[in-house]
Design an enzyme around this catalytic site. Structure first.
Site, short mmCIF file in Angstrom:
data_model
loop_
_atom_site.label_atom_id
_atom_site.label_comp_id
_atom_site.label_asym_id
_atom_site.label_seq_id
_atom_site.Cartn_x
_atom_site.Cartn_y
_atom_site.Cartn_z
CE LYS A 21 -2.97 1.01 3.59
NZ LYS A 21 -2.90 2.44 3.97
CB SER A 22 3.73 2.37 2.05
OG SER A 22 3.10 2.32 3.30
NE ARG A 26 6.18 6.34 0.90
CZ ARG A 26 5.21 6.25 1.83
NH1 ARG A 26 4.04 5.70 1.52
NH2 ARG A 26 5.41 6.69 3.05
NE ARG A 122 -5.59 8.86 10.86
CZ ARG A 122 -4.97 8.00 10.07
NH1 ARG A 122 -5.60 7.47 9.04
NH2 ARG A 122 -3.72 7.67 10.31
CB SER A 167 4.74 10.41 11.12
OG SER A 167 3.91 10.43 9.98
CD GLN A 169 0.23 8.41 6.98
OE1 GLN A 169 -0.26 9.23 7.75
NE2 GLN A 169 -0.40 7.30 6.62
CG ASP A 315 0.15 0.23 9.61
OD1 ASP A 315 -0.23 1.10 10.42
OD2 ASP A 315 0.55 0.51 8.46
NE ARG A 346 -5.47 0.68 12.91
CZ ARG A 346 -4.79 0.85 11.78
NH1 ARG A 346 -3.47 0.92 11.81
NH2 ARG A 346 -5.42 0.93 10.63
#
Ligand code: S3P
Length: 429
Positions: A21-22, A26, A122, A167, A169, A315, A346
């Protein structure tokens, strides 16, 4: 939708899990702002990545996705994006909004980013604040802490910045802005996080120097379109790795999984717990390592996970809680406060739901503690519309006595369309 699962004997067989996914996010963004064509193989065709794809198309980029999850992008170069005519909708995707706010800060037009109810809760200040230091004009609720966010692109100054939260992100949002800054941006990471952006920027010939804990990037240099082969997502593979490790008699192989060392925390921790995982056919493709993972069931023991390990398996922590219910002794996770600001809280979510199934698990402010082993029993569980909570509970359901119902399980499509089918194949083999 509800996912209904019962206890199974064991898992057997060989599978490929969908693309990372990451890396998928990108590749779509960097392909769009490169010069020439980018061809991507094995893109993750999931809701989150389709949001990034849709946003880049709305910014004027021609992107074609075929039925084999191959993608052709006609790159626009650094300065070829166009103002979108409407709001850029990121859906549930934190990666999309945090990466795009960085990218859009350097454009010569205005953009508005919004998402679903989870996204609007968020924290965005972590990326908005350093972007403002670069000269970006960004607005948002609570002074830029929450989406909707809007940005009027500007000429950006380079930034020298130490990330206050670990992070990837945020790091990536700043690197993308750094591509547009007049000079060299230096980003320092106190704890390493996934480095897919840096690796992809290298093969696209960015002016980047990677010397951990520092990354230096010079603005103004065009990127070169390239071919990107995306490995299987280790975060998706993780559900089957844990399931096979705890279901007696299991033996499975997951092929061509990404084993970037900033992502393999789950393998290392499970090995520490006593799991039997062999790494076979290791190779590097598109500057990312991948390998086949062979997993056999084994007896697990409790483990301690501390802050410095957390980014490498962030994750997978809800899933570690499931593994810990079957491990002998105590498992303690600390330094993981970030879990509280993911798609849902979570920590709360996994503790509540595993308790319903009979686990001996307790919430801590920055993690959780589990005493094992315990026999789990089926229950009616909530996914909190969080894909990783839903799939972690699905793994718990495989060993619980009786029937488990996971409510609102359609969120699984955020990162792993076809999860249930793949699980069924391993159960039937
Ligand atoms: C991601 C980084 C992580 C991770 C998320 C994907 C990325 O978030 O939890 O699922 O693609 O960069 P943070 O960087 O916010 O920790």
């Amino acid at each position: 939708m509800e996912l209904v699962l019962e206890k199974v004997n064991k898992l057997k067989g060989n599978i490929f899990v969908p693309g990372d996914k990451s890396i998928s996010h990108r590749s779509l963004i960097l392909g769009s702002i490169s010069q020439g064509e980018t061809r991507i193989y094995n893109l993750l065709n999931s809701l989150d990545c389709l949001r990034t794809l849709g946003c880049m198309q709305a910014l004027g980029v021609k992107i074609e996705l075929d039925e084999n999850n191959s993608v052709n992008i006609k790159g626009k170069g650094l300065y070829g994006l166009q103002e979108a005519k409407g709001i850029l909708d990121v859906g549930n995707s934190g990666t999309t909004i945090r990466l795009l706010i960085g990218l859009l800060s350097g454009q010569n037009f205005y953009s508005v980013l919004n998402g679903d109810t989870s996204i609007r809760k968020r924290p965005m200040k972590r990326v908005v604040q350093p972007l403002r230091l670069m000269g970006a004009d960004i607005w948002g609720r609570k002074d830029g802490q929450f989406a909707p966010l809007s940005v009027r692109g500007n000429k950006l100054n380079p930034l020298h910045y130490t990330l206050p939260v670990a992070s990837a992100q945020v790091k990536t949002g700043l690197l993308l802005a750094g591509l547009y800054a007049t000079g060299e941006t230096v980003i320092r990471e106190p704890l390493s996080t996934r480095d897919h952006t840096e690796r992809m920027l290298e093969i696209m010939l960015a002016d980047i120097k990677i010397s951990p804990p520092e990354i230096k990037i010079k603005g103004g240099k065009e990127l070169k379109g390239t071919e990107i082969l995306i490995p299987g997502d280790i975060s998706s593979a993780a559900y089957f790795i844990v399931a096979a490790s705890i279901l007696k008699g299991s033996q499975i192989t997951i092929k061509q999984v990404g084993v970037n060392p900033t992502r393999t925390g789950i393998i290392e921790i499970l090995k520490k717990m006593g799991a039997k995982i062999d790494i076979l056919k290791y190779q590097i493709k598109s500057n990312e390592p991948q390998a086949d993972l062979k997993i056999e069931c084994s007896k697990l023991k409790g483990v301690e996970i501390k802050k410095k390990n957390v980014p490498f398996l962030i994750d997978e922590l809800p899933l570690i809680a499931v593994a810990a219910t079957q491990a002998q002794g105590k498992t303690v996770v600390s330094g993981a406060r970030e879990l509280r600001v993911k798609e849902t809280d979570r920590i709360k979510a996994i503790v509540n739901e595993l308790k319903k199934m009979g686990a001996d698990i307790g919430e801590r402010e920055d993690g959780f503690a589990v005493n094992g082993p315990t026999k789990l029993q089926g229950a009616v569980c909530e996914s909190y519309n969080d894909h990783r909570i839903a799939m972690s509970l699905a793994v718990a359901a495989l060993l619980a006595e009786g029937k488990t119902v996971i409510k609102n399980s359609e969120c699984i499509d955020i990162s792993f369309p076809g999860f249930e089918k793949m699980l069924q194949r391993l159960i039937d083999s």
